[in-house]
Design a protein around this motif. Structure first.
Motif, PDB file in Angstrom:
ATOM      1  N   ALA A 135      11.415  16.870   3.894  1.00  0.00           N
ATOM      2  CA  ALA A 135      11.073  18.158   3.284  1.00  0.00           C
ATOM      3  C   ALA A 135      12.310  19.026   3.084  1.00  0.00           C
ATOM      4  CB  ALA A 135      10.043  18.877   4.145  1.00  0.00           C
ATOM      5  N   ALA A 136      13.248  18.954   4.034  1.00  0.00           N
ATOM      6  CA  ALA A 136      14.459  19.777   3.970  1.00  0.00           C
ATOM      7  C   ALA A 136      15.551  19.148   3.120  1.00  0.00           C
ATOM      8  CB  ALA A 136      14.982  20.030   5.378  1.00  0.00           C
ATOM      9  N   GLY A 137      15.348  17.906   2.668  1.00  0.00           N
ATOM     10  CA  GLY A 137      16.345  17.241   1.844  1.00  0.00           C
ATOM     11  C   GLY A 137      17.416  16.516   2.611  1.00  0.00           C
ATOM     12  N   ARG A 138      17.264  16.429   3.941  1.00  0.00           N
ATOM     13  CA  ARG A 138      18.252  15.694   4.733  1.00  0.00           C
ATOM     14  C   ARG A 138      18.054  14.191   4.618  1.00  0.00           C
ATOM     15  NH1 ARG A 138      17.205  20.308   7.938  1.00  0.00           N
ATOM     16  NH2 ARG A 138      15.486  19.267   9.020  1.00  0.00           N
ATOM     17  N   LEU A 139      16.847  13.763   4.269  1.00  0.00           N
ATOM     18  CA  LEU A 139      16.549  12.364   3.978  1.00  0.00           C
ATOM     19  C   LEU A 139      15.956  12.268   2.584  1.00  0.00           C
ATOM     20  CD1 LEU A 139      14.820  11.135   7.288  1.00  0.00           C
ATOM     21  CD2 LEU A 139      17.139  10.600   6.524  1.00  0.00           C
ATOM     22  N   ASP A 140      16.238  11.169   1.892  1.00  0.00           N
ATOM     23  CA  ASP A 140      15.642  10.943   0.575  1.00  0.00           C
ATOM     24  C   ASP A 140      14.208  10.438   0.694  1.00  0.00           C
ATOM     25  OD1 ASP A 140      17.912  11.527  -1.221  1.00  0.00           O
ATOM     26  OD2 ASP A 140      18.852   9.859  -0.164  1.00  0.00           O
ATOM     27  N   ALA A 141      13.943   9.615   1.693  1.00  0.00           N
ATOM     28  CA  ALA A 141      12.604   9.055   1.885  1.00  0.00           C
ATOM     29  C   ALA A 141      12.517   8.514   3.303  1.00  0.00           C
ATOM     30  CB  ALA A 141      12.331   7.933   0.878  1.00  0.00           C
ATOM     31  N   ALA A 142      11.287   8.287   3.766  1.00  0.00           N
ATOM     32  CA  ALA A 142      11.095   7.751   5.108  1.00  0.00           C
ATOM     33  C   ALA A 142       9.812   6.942   5.163  1.00  0.00           C
ATOM     34  CB  ALA A 142      11.055   8.869   6.143  1.00  0.00           C
ATOM     35  N   VAL A 143       9.796   5.926   6.031  1.00  0.00           N
ATOM     36  CA  VAL A 143       8.636   5.069   6.252  1.00  0.00           C
ATOM     37  C   VAL A 143       7.801   5.657   7.382  1.00  0.00           C
ATOM     38  CG1 VAL A 143       7.868   2.775   6.985  1.00  0.00           C
ATOM     39  CG2 VAL A 143       9.845   3.010   5.448  1.00  0.00           C
ATOM     40  N   VAL A 144       6.565   6.041   7.084  1.00  0.00           N
ATOM     41  CA  VAL A 144       5.659   6.580   8.098  1.00  0.00           C
ATOM     42  C   VAL A 144       4.250   6.072   7.839  1.00  0.00           C
ATOM     43  CG1 VAL A 144       7.028   8.685   8.428  1.00  0.00           C
ATOM     44  CG2 VAL A 144       5.149   8.684   6.798  1.00  0.00           C
ATOM     45  N   ALA A 145       3.404   6.158   8.854  1.00  0.00           N
ATOM     46  CA  ALA A 145       2.009   5.756   8.712  1.00  0.00           C
ATOM     47  C   ALA A 145       1.197   6.877   8.087  1.00  0.00           C
ATOM     48  CB  ALA A 145       1.429   5.392  10.084  1.00  0.00           C
ATOM     49  N   GLU A 146      -0.027   6.544   7.685  1.00  0.00           N
ATOM     50  CA  GLU A 146      -0.914   7.546   7.104  1.00  0.00           C
ATOM     51  C   GLU A 146      -1.509   8.436   8.201  1.00  0.00           C
ATOM     52  OE1 GLU A 146      -4.505   6.012   5.386  1.00  0.00           O
ATOM     53  OE2 GLU A 146      -4.682   4.432   6.878  1.00  0.00           O
ATOM     54  N   PHE A 254     -11.134  -7.219  13.585  1.00  0.00           N
ATOM     55  CA  PHE A 254     -11.369  -6.103  14.505  1.00  0.00           C
ATOM     56  C   PHE A 254     -12.092  -5.001  13.747  1.00  0.00           C
ATOM     57  CE2 PHE A 254      -9.824  -2.041  16.433  1.00  0.00           C
ATOM     58  CZ  PHE A 254     -10.512  -2.159  17.638  1.00  0.00           C
ATOM     59  N   GLY A 255     -13.319  -4.715  14.195  1.00  0.00           N
ATOM     60  CA  GLY A 255     -14.134  -3.704  13.542  1.00  0.00           C
ATOM     61  C   GLY A 255     -15.115  -4.325  12.570  1.00  0.00           C
ATOM     62  N   ASN A 256     -16.185  -3.597  12.300  1.00  0.00           N
ATOM     63  CA  ASN A 256     -17.205  -4.061  11.361  1.00  0.00           C
ATOM     64  C   ASN A 256     -17.661  -2.865  10.512  1.00  0.00           C
ATOM     65  OD1 ASN A 256     -19.083  -5.587  10.017  1.00  0.00           O
ATOM     66  ND2 ASN A 256     -20.628  -5.489  11.641  1.00  0.00           N
ATOM     67  N   PRO A 257     -17.121  -2.709   9.290  1.00  0.00           N
ATOM     68  CA  PRO A 257     -16.203  -3.628   8.624  1.00  0.00           C
ATOM     69  C   PRO A 257     -14.804  -3.613   9.255  1.00  0.00           C
ATOM     70  CG  PRO A 257     -16.433  -1.630   7.347  1.00  0.00           C
ATOM     71  CD  PRO A 257     -17.445  -1.532   8.451  1.00  0.00           C
ATOM     72  N   GLN A 258     -14.021  -4.625   8.930  1.00  0.00           N
ATOM     73  CA  GLN A 258     -12.697  -4.770   9.535  1.00  0.00           C
ATOM     74  C   GLN A 258     -11.830  -3.544   9.258  1.00  0.00           C
ATOM     75  OE1 GLN A 258     -10.599  -8.309   8.329  1.00  0.00           O
ATOM     76  NE2 GLN A 258      -9.235  -8.255  10.101  1.00  0.00           N
ATOM     77  N   ILE A 259     -11.156  -3.076  10.315  1.00  0.00           N
ATOM     78  CA  ILE A 259     -10.295  -1.902  10.222  1.00  0.00           C
ATOM     79  C   ILE A 259      -8.959  -2.287   9.575  1.00  0.00           C
ATOM     80  CG2 ILE A 259      -9.097  -0.115  11.542  1.00  0.00           C
ATOM     81  CD1 ILE A 259     -12.098   0.191  11.514  1.00  0.00           C
ATOM     82  N   HIS A 260      -8.454  -1.385   8.725  1.00  0.00           N
ATOM     83  CA  HIS A 260      -7.139  -1.544   8.114  1.00  0.00           C
ATOM     84  C   HIS A 260      -6.264  -0.347   8.478  1.00  0.00           C
ATOM     85  CE1 HIS A 260      -9.421  -4.409   5.727  1.00  0.00           C
ATOM     86  NE2 HIS A 260      -8.279  -4.856   5.203  1.00  0.00           N
ATOM     87  N   ARG A 261      -4.955  -0.561   8.456  1.00  0.00           N
ATOM     88  CA  ARG A 261      -4.029   0.561   8.603  1.00  0.00           C
ATOM     89  C   ARG A 261      -3.068   0.535   7.418  1.00  0.00           C
ATOM     90  NH1 ARG A 261       1.197  -0.148  11.813  1.00  0.00           N
ATOM     91  NH2 ARG A 261       1.885  -2.232  11.236  1.00  0.00           N
ATOM     92  N   GLN A 262      -2.518   1.725   7.093  1.00  0.00           N
ATOM     93  CA  GLN A 262      -1.597   1.839   5.969  1.00  0.00           C
ATOM     94  C   GLN A 262      -0.257   2.425   6.417  1.00  0.00           C
ATOM     95  OE1 GLN A 262      -3.605   2.343   1.815  1.00  0.00           O
ATOM     96  NE2 GLN A 262      -4.213   4.103   3.046  1.00  0.00           N
ATOM     97  N   ILE A 263       0.790   1.936   5.795  1.00  0.00           N
ATOM     98  CA  ILE A 263       2.141   2.465   5.997  1.00  0.00           C
ATOM     99  C   ILE A 263       2.714   2.746   4.616  1.00  0.00           C
ATOM    100  CG2 ILE A 263       4.480   1.923   6.805  1.00  0.00           C
ATOM    101  CD1 ILE A 263       3.261   0.269   8.994  1.00  0.00           C
ATOM    102  N   GLY A 264       3.459   3.830   4.504  1.00  0.00           N
ATOM    103  CA  GLY A 264       3.988   4.178   3.191  1.00  0.00           C
ATOM    104  C   GLY A 264       5.291   4.940   3.269  1.00  0.00           C
TER     105      GLY A 264
END
Length: 303
Positions: A135-146, A254-264
């Motif tokens: 947000a401050a412009g010190r990094l161009d982009a970063a990998v984080v979870a949702e 795992f889970g019904n329906p199966q659980i998913h996770r996202q990274i972006g």
């Protein structure tokens, strides 16, 4: 404030002394000292504890160092935008400690093929700090979870959507459904202040399962080792199973329906000189994720 002074300051920190910094920025040691004195006079504060060897930054010095990184990065980005040389300079990236971290080395290697003049700097930190730095412009982009509270000035684009699996040694899995396995077998719990751990714990609670915990780990890689050695069962994301030893494990949804996770990737909402480079970075990450890769939507043009 002269940007040459800021580059000299960063060189002192990087190389550990005024003398070695002088060699790095191609001036004399006395010139380095003069630059730092002039910077201190302009800012009205002491930047270095000169009584120590090597000299160390004061609290104000650490603040100025952070400011110097930000100013020099913005200067580099502005020069790239004005001249049109958008594939040179430094791409500042961040990432959380995630099981997807293994994707980054080969992605960065591929980026160097596309942009041979681009230097890539990777910083590992927690999601809160990374979001603030983008947000401050010190990094161009970063990998984080949702599932994170994002600043209005940044946007998040998933590159990975993968299923979670209940994994067990073969001798524990015979003839039992996932709920029974979770309630009766030794369980290795992922214990960490990250979205993945919360996702697993929430689903276990919704299933009404009380696990038989035998260990708590803050690393998915450590959990995999424990299950492979027969210590118990656990829940991990699909990407963790991409190792030869995992072929001997039984995996169940795992889970019904199966659980998913996202990274972006998070980046600033407004377009920048690095927008096209970040789009390419996202595309390479998504391709590396195979069947679970998520194409980029609404990508800004440029770069």
């Amino acid at each position: 404030m002269d940007t040459r002074q800021l580059r000299t300051l960063m060189a002192i920190v990087q190389h550990g002394s005024f003398g070695r910094a002088a060699e790095a920025v191609h001036v004399t040691p006395s010139a380095v000292s003069q630059q730092m004195r002039a910077l201190e006079d302009e800012l009205g504060t002491i930047l270095f504890q000169r009584s120590s060897r090597p000299p160390t930054l004061t609290a104000h010095g650490l603040q100025v160092l952070d400011m110097a990184r930000d100013i020099l990065h913005r200067e580099e980005e502005a020069r790239a935008a004005i001249t049109g040389h958008r594939v040179a300079g430094t791409l500042m990236l961040g990432s959380v400690r995630t099981s997807a971290l293994g994707l980054l080395p080969r992605t960065i290697k591929d980026m160097r093929v596309h942009y041979p003049q681009l230097k890539i700097n990777l910083r590992i930190s927690n999601s809160v700090g990374l979001i603030a730095d983008v947000a401050a412009g010190r990094l161009d982009a970063a990998v984080v979870a949702e599932n994170l509270a994002l600043h209005q000035s940044v946007r998040w684009s998933p590159f990975l959507r993968e299923p979670l699996w209940l994994i067990t040694p073969r001798d524990m899995a015979t003839g039992r459904d996932p709920a029974t396995l979770l309630a009766t077998c030794p369980f290795v719990r992922f214990q960490s202040p990250v979205p993945l751990a919360s996702l697993i714990d929430t689903e276990l609670a919704q299933m009404g399962v009380v696990t038989q915990d035998v260990a708590e780990m803050d690393s998915v890689a450590s959990i995999m080792s424990c299950v492979i050695e027969g210590m118990g069962i656990s829940v991990v994301p699909d990407i963790a199973l991409h190792r030869d030893e995992a072929d001997n494990l039984v995996r169940l949804p795992f889970g019904n329906p199966q659980i998913h996770r996202q990274i972006g990737l998070i980046e600033r909402s407004r377009s920048s000189a690095r927008a096209g480079v970040i789009t390419r970075f996202h595309d390479i990450l998504a391709t590396a994720c195979g069947a679970y890769g998520v194409p980029r939507k609404g990508a800004p043009e440029g770069g």
